[in-house]
Design an enzyme around this catalytic site. Structure first.
Site, PDB file in Angstrom:
ATOM      1  N   LEU A   1      -6.109 -14.422  73.214  1.00 15.93           N
ATOM      2  CA  LEU A   1      -6.799 -13.500  72.316  1.00 15.93           C
ATOM      3  C   LEU A   1      -8.296 -13.474  72.598  1.00 15.93           C
ATOM      4  O   LEU A   1      -8.889 -12.414  72.780  1.00 15.93           O
ATOM      5  CB  LEU A   1      -6.544 -13.893  70.858  1.00 15.93           C
ATOM      6  CG  LEU A   1      -7.295 -13.095  69.788  1.00 15.93           C
ATOM      7  CD1 LEU A   1      -6.884 -11.631  69.824  1.00 15.93           C
ATOM      8  CD2 LEU A   1      -7.052 -13.679  68.393  1.00 15.93           C
TER       9      LEU A   1
ATOM     10  N   ILE B   1      -8.750 -20.327  76.980  1.00 12.50           N
ATOM     11  CA  ILE B   1      -7.307 -20.291  76.777  1.00 12.50           C
ATOM     12  C   ILE B   1      -6.712 -21.682  77.005  1.00 12.50           C
ATOM     13  O   ILE B   1      -6.787 -22.227  78.111  1.00 12.50           O
ATOM     14  CB  ILE B   1      -6.637 -19.261  77.708  1.00 12.50           C
ATOM     15  CG1 ILE B   1      -7.274 -17.882  77.512  1.00 12.50           C
ATOM     16  CG2 ILE B   1      -5.138 -19.229  77.466  1.00 12.50           C
ATOM     17  CD1 ILE B   1      -7.271 -17.374  76.088  1.00 12.50           C
TER      18      ILE B   1
ATOM     19  N   ASP C   1      -1.845 -18.098  61.002  1.00 15.58           N
ATOM     20  CA  ASP C   1      -1.697 -18.893  59.786  1.00 15.58           C
ATOM     21  C   ASP C   1      -0.908 -20.166  60.077  1.00 15.58           C
ATOM     22  O   ASP C   1      -1.279 -21.264  59.646  1.00 15.58           O
ATOM     23  CB  ASP C   1      -1.000 -18.082  58.690  1.00 15.58           C
ATOM     24  CG  ASP C   1      -1.901 -17.009  58.105  1.00 15.58           C
ATOM     25  OD1 ASP C   1      -3.130 -17.144  58.225  1.00 15.58           O
ATOM     26  OD2 ASP C   1      -1.379 -16.035  57.545  1.00 15.58           O
TER      27      ASP C   1
ATOM     28  N   GLY D   1      -0.557 -21.475  63.031  1.00 17.04           N
ATOM     29  CA  GLY D   1      -1.383 -22.253  63.952  1.00 17.04           C
ATOM     30  C   GLY D   1      -2.445 -23.065  63.234  1.00 17.04           C
ATOM     31  O   GLY D   1      -2.785 -24.172  63.654  1.00 17.04           O
TER      32      GLY D   1
ATOM     33  N   GLN E   1     -20.187 -45.349  63.103  1.00 16.62           N
ATOM     34  CA  GLN E   1     -21.231 -46.079  62.373  1.00 16.62           C
ATOM     35  C   GLN E   1     -20.745 -47.486  62.010  1.00 16.62           C
ATOM     36  O   GLN E   1     -21.507 -48.460  62.101  1.00 16.62           O
ATOM     37  CB  GLN E   1     -21.611 -45.307  61.108  1.00 16.62           C
ATOM     38  CG  GLN E   1     -22.939 -45.736  60.497  1.00 16.62           C
ATOM     39  CD  GLN E   1     -24.127 -45.316  61.344  1.00 16.62           C
ATOM     40  OE1 GLN E   1     -24.020 -44.458  62.203  1.00 16.62           O
ATOM     41  NE2 GLN E   1     -25.273 -45.943  61.119  1.00 16.62           N
TER      42      GLN E   1
ATOM     43  N   GLY F   1     -23.112 -50.351  67.617  1.00 21.41           N
ATOM     44  CA  GLY F   1     -23.328 -50.070  69.030  1.00 21.41           C
ATOM     45  C   GLY F   1     -22.028 -49.962  69.811  1.00 21.41           C
ATOM     46  O   GLY F   1     -21.918 -49.166  70.751  1.00 21.41           O
TER      47      GLY F   1
ATOM     48  N   GLU G   1      -9.099 -21.538  66.706  1.00 23.09           N
ATOM     49  CA  GLU G   1      -8.161 -20.900  65.766  1.00 23.09           C
ATOM     50  C   GLU G   1      -8.853 -20.536  64.453  1.00 23.09           C
ATOM     51  O   GLU G   1      -8.291 -20.681  63.370  1.00 23.09           O
ATOM     52  CB  GLU G   1      -6.916 -21.765  65.556  1.00 23.09           C
ATOM     53  CG  GLU G   1      -6.101 -21.877  66.827  1.00 23.09           C
ATOM     54  CD  GLU G   1      -4.655 -22.260  66.603  1.00 23.09           C
ATOM     55  OE1 GLU G   1      -4.100 -21.959  65.533  1.00 23.09           O
ATOM     56  OE2 GLU G   1      -4.077 -22.860  67.528  1.00 23.09           O
TER      57      GLU G   1
ATOM     58  N   THR H   1     -13.170 -20.383  63.233  1.00 26.46           N
ATOM     59  CA  THR H   1     -14.220 -21.334  62.887  1.00 26.46           C
ATOM     60  C   THR H   1     -14.193 -21.649  61.390  1.00 26.46           C
ATOM     61  O   THR H   1     -13.555 -20.941  60.602  1.00 26.46           O
ATOM     62  CB  THR H   1     -15.607 -20.759  63.234  1.00 26.46           C
ATOM     63  OG1 THR H   1     -15.828 -19.587  62.415  1.00 26.46           O
ATOM     64  CG2 THR H   1     -15.696 -20.371  64.707  1.00 26.46           C
TER      65      THR H   1
ATOM     66  N   GLU I   1     -16.494 -21.118  59.400  1.00 27.99           N
ATOM     67  CA  GLU I   1     -17.080 -19.968  58.712  1.00 27.99           C
ATOM     68  C   GLU I   1     -16.031 -18.878  58.485  1.00 27.99           C
ATOM     69  O   GLU I   1     -15.981 -18.249  57.410  1.00 27.99           O
ATOM     70  CB  GLU I   1     -18.254 -19.411  59.528  1.00 27.99           C
ATOM     71  CG  GLU I   1     -19.485 -20.314  59.558  1.00 27.99           C
ATOM     72  CD  GLU I   1     -19.315 -21.530  60.472  1.00 27.99           C
ATOM     73  OE1 GLU I   1     -20.108 -22.487  60.324  1.00 27.99           O
ATOM     74  OE2 GLU I   1     -18.409 -21.527  61.334  1.00 27.99           O
TER      75      GLU I   1
END
Length: 390
Positions: A134, A166, A248, A250, A344, A348, A371, A373, A375
């Site tokens: 896609l 891909i 959905d 995925g 954390q 180290g 798949e 973001t 946002e």
């Protein structure tokens, strides 16, 4: 606004068969996949061996009905199996997730019986690997602006253009390709099945990515690639509908991949905190460490419940788009945050490739990107919330 109470009868309690399946997968991946994950991360080799083993367990066609050579698992059981795979090696998990959630579901739901016989059977049985095409360099989140073209020529379509990022590019046998067959916008896009080896089909070198090194990601270029009209999935102009409907499922898969990463980070951090001593006592006795462990556990449990709710709704044949997006959003954030906190806690040592948590951190980040973001997930969720206003 529509109630957000749990659906009547919703339960994630596993029966004996489900519990046995998940336990068997856990034992298998811990013995056969987890010990090799670091080596594959360093070499970048595609995990053919691991995929063959998972195919024998039926996990490359997990939710495909048995009549099409799949395992016929329910979505909840498959989701928990995918979490186990991801906890062992996230690179392997994303290949499995893409295969189950996209090309297989697209052909199963929208394909013809001929397409199911020819393409779905070998995918579900694990003899073939599938890919989903896609994204383009100028069409990521804005999928409706894709440019790869398909021109009709008798009983064939001729494809020209390039896809980007891909998963399993060059390794997959079967490619589900979204191409523009008419004018601009979503209604001008159709879906085609393209076989590896087709004349004019070529692949770029695997991308040098931050993480998921064993999962090859490439460009896929189409130069006058001829595809039979019989290989169109769904009707002409319905390609984006086919793709987005399958995304959905995925997204549940990526949520479980993210949860596997997060859980692995928690398990490594917990063991390390119990064994490592500073100032004469184990790290676990310091609140700065134990509180991180507590928040990691809380985030994982919360995201897992949301992902399982989406999977349960899918099994019931109910809408689950909003829940899948919430699950992916929460789980991907949990993966990144848990992996960071694990580093954390390791101090180290966590920054060293001798320990697994730095790989988990690198593998986690992309779950917030592909798949859809984070946002885009928030856009999907907010639209669903506004649509529920009464």
């Amino acid at each position: 606004m529509t109630s957000t109470l749990p659906a009547p009868g919703m339960s994630f309690a596993l029966n004996d068969e489900q519990r046995m399946i998940v336990q068997h997968v856990r034992e298998y991946v811990r013995a056969e996949i987890a010990p090799k994950a670091a080596a594959y991360d360093r070499s970048g080799d595609y995990p053919h061996e691991q995929l063959r083993g998972l195919a024998e367990l039926g996990l490359l066609g997990a939710t495909v009905p048995e009549e099409w050579d799949g395992a016929g698992l329910d979505s909840v059981t498959y989701a928990l199996c995918l979490e186990e795979i991801a906890a062992a090696d996230a690179s392997v998990a994303v290949i499995v997730s893409v295969q189950n959630g996209l090309p297989e579901q697209m052909i199963l739901r929208y394909g013809t019986d001929e397409q199911r016989h020819r393409y779905l059977r070998p995918l579900a049985a694990g003899r073939h690997i599938g890919a989903f095409c896609l994204t383009e360099s100028s069409a990521g989140s804005d999928a409706a602006s894709l440019r790869l073209s398909a021109a009709r020529d008798g009983d064939h379509w001729v494809l020209n253009g390039t896809k980007a990022w891909i998963t399993s590019g060059g390794q997959a046998d079967t490619y589900l390709v979204m191409a523009r067959t008419s004018g601009p916008g979503a209604r001008g896009i159709s879906c085609f099945i393209v076989e590896n080896g087709a004349a004019g089909l070529s692949f770029g070198r695997p991308e040098e990515k931050l993480g998921l090194h064993a999962s090859h990601t490439t460009t896929v270029t189409f130069e006058d690639v001829r595809v039979p009209h019989a290989n169109m999935v769904g009707e002409e102009g319905q390609g984006l509908i086919v793709a987005l409907a399958s995304l959905d499922a995925g997204r549940i898969g990526i949520a479980m991949q993210a949860l596997g990463i997060a859980r692995a980070a928690l398990e490594h951090a917990t063991r390390y905190a119990a064994e490592r001593e500073q100032f004469g006592k184990p790290l676990r006795e310091f609140e700065g460490v134990s509180f991180k462990i507590a928040r990691m556990a809380a985030r994982i449990e919360s995201a897992r419940l949301m992902a399982l709710k989406a999977a349960w709704l899918k099994d019931q044949g109910q809408p689950y788009s909003k829940e899948a997006s919430i699950a992916k959003l929460l789980a991907s954030e949990a993966a990144v945050d848990c992996a960071r906190d694990a580093i954390q806690i390791f101090g180290g040592n966590g920054y060293s490739r001798e320990y697994p948590v730095e790989r988990l951190y690198r593998d986690a980040k992309v779950t917030e990107i592909y798949e859809g973001t984070s946002e885009i997930q928030q856009l999907v969720i907010s639209r669903a919330v506004f649509a529920e206003l009464t």
